[in-house]
Scaffold this motif. Sequence first.
Motif, mmCIF file in Angstrom:
data_model
loop_
_atom_site.group_PDB
_atom_site.id
_atom_site.type_symbol
_atom_site.label_atom_id
_atom_site.label_comp_id
_atom_site.label_asym_id
_atom_site.label_seq_id
_atom_site.Cartn_x
_atom_site.Cartn_y
_atom_site.Cartn_z
ATOM 1 N N HIS A 132 -15.533 22.359 -0.799
ATOM 2 C CA HIS A 132 -14.577 22.648 -1.884
ATOM 3 C C HIS A 132 -14.151 21.382 -2.646
ATOM 4 O O HIS A 132 -13.095 21.363 -3.267
ATOM 5 C CB HIS A 132 -13.358 23.422 -1.362
ATOM 6 N N ILE A 147 -20.707 23.396 2.065
ATOM 7 C CA ILE A 147 -21.721 22.359 2.249
ATOM 8 C C ILE A 147 -22.694 22.823 3.333
ATOM 9 O O ILE A 147 -22.269 23.518 4.267
ATOM 10 C CB ILE A 147 -21.085 21.002 2.615
ATOM 11 N N SER A 184 -27.912 25.954 4.135
ATOM 12 C CA SER A 184 -28.859 25.142 4.905
ATOM 13 C C SER A 184 -30.192 25.850 5.125
ATOM 14 O O SER A 184 -31.250 25.232 5.013
ATOM 15 C CB SER A 184 -28.236 24.755 6.254
HETATM 16 N N1 LIG Z 1 -24.487 29.549 5.703
HETATM 17 C C1 LIG Z 1 -24.060 28.248 5.199
HETATM 18 C C2 LIG Z 1 -22.752 27.854 5.883
HETATM 19 C C3 LIG Z 1 -22.193 26.549 5.332
HETATM 20 C C4 LIG Z 1 -20.776 26.324 5.786
HETATM 21 O O1 LIG Z 1 -20.054 27.258 6.176
HETATM 22 N N2 LIG Z 1 -20.364 25.042 5.768
HETATM 23 C C5 LIG Z 1 -18.983 24.744 6.090
HETATM 24 C C6 LIG Z 1 -18.807 23.301 6.526
HETATM 25 S S1 LIG Z 1 -19.489 22.952 8.122
HETATM 26 C C7 LIG Z 1 -18.168 24.960 4.840
HETATM 27 O O2 LIG Z 1 -18.554 24.539 3.788
HETATM 28 N N3 LIG Z 1 -17.012 25.630 5.002
HETATM 29 C C8 LIG Z 1 -16.121 25.901 3.913
HETATM 30 C C9 LIG Z 1 -15.874 27.378 3.749
HETATM 31 O O3 LIG Z 1 -16.328 28.180 4.590
HETATM 32 O O4 LIG Z 1 -15.234 27.751 2.778
HETATM 33 C C10 LIG Z 1 -25.169 27.222 5.456
HETATM 34 O O5 LIG Z 1 -26.003 27.443 6.346
HETATM 35 O O6 LIG Z 1 -25.230 26.226 4.727
#
Ligand SMILES: N[C@@H](CCC(=O)N[C@@H](CS)C(=O)NCC(=O)O)C(=O)O
Length: 215
Positions: A40, A55, A68
């Motif tokens: 964010h 991210i 990812s």
């Molecule tokens: N499915 C996504 C999940 C990414 C994710 O949830 N990253 C977390 C950080 S470890 C994030 O950005 N969280 C913020 C949110 O859920 O709003 C992937 O594989 O990239």
Amino acid sequence: MENPPHVKLYGTGYSPYVRKVLVALAEKGETAEHIPLFFHDKDPAFQAASPLGKIPAFDDDGFLLADSSAILTYLEAKFPSPPLFPSEAKARGRAIWFDKYGDTEMFDVIIKPFANRVVKPKLLGQPGDEAAVAKALTEELPKIYDYLEGQIDGDYLVGDAFSIADISVVTGFHNLHLAGESVDADRWPKLAAYVTRTLARPSFATALAAPTSPQ
Ligand SMILES: N[C@@H](CCC(=O)N[C@@H](CS)C(=O)NCC(=O)O)C(=O)O
């Protein structure tokens, strides 16, 4: 002469999902400019690449992609060697299963010690929830460990080669270690050894050294 393509990877090295991309890039001998911002972040270029503000996000010379697993799929098609997605049908299916399992069921639990001992108290100035950590360590993680212990039969989770399955299942263990916890090798010997040797791979070592915040 044309400028070389500019590849950018957005996301702090603390994130298990960002680490997946860092490991895949290292396995394939590719590099990217790493911009270690937090989810964010208001950076417009990051926001354009990550519709949900999560991210990792990725920019390959103007081609924008978030998630990812989507990024690893893209990298696999663009840089097929060495393969990180098995080609044989059963192995491919199992690899995708472990990618999803690592990203969803495992992440939700394995991140709790890190979230409550590092992110909240040290990065956000909020109190951590040690009761949630205790529940994860004594109830939730053991079920995951029992399952994985029964799945490990050799050096890798799927077949006889390192794959996306290993990347996605092992990535969160680094956060567990940063939170001061590790797998009990007496209770889960195969899993403990597997995690140790996978994190010691050069690609993981490179990813673990990535910056966690802007320098
Ligand atoms: N499915 C996504 C999940 C990414 C994710 O949830 N990253 C977390 C950080 S470890 C994030 O950005 N969280 C913020 C949110 O859920 O709003 C992937 O594989 O990239």
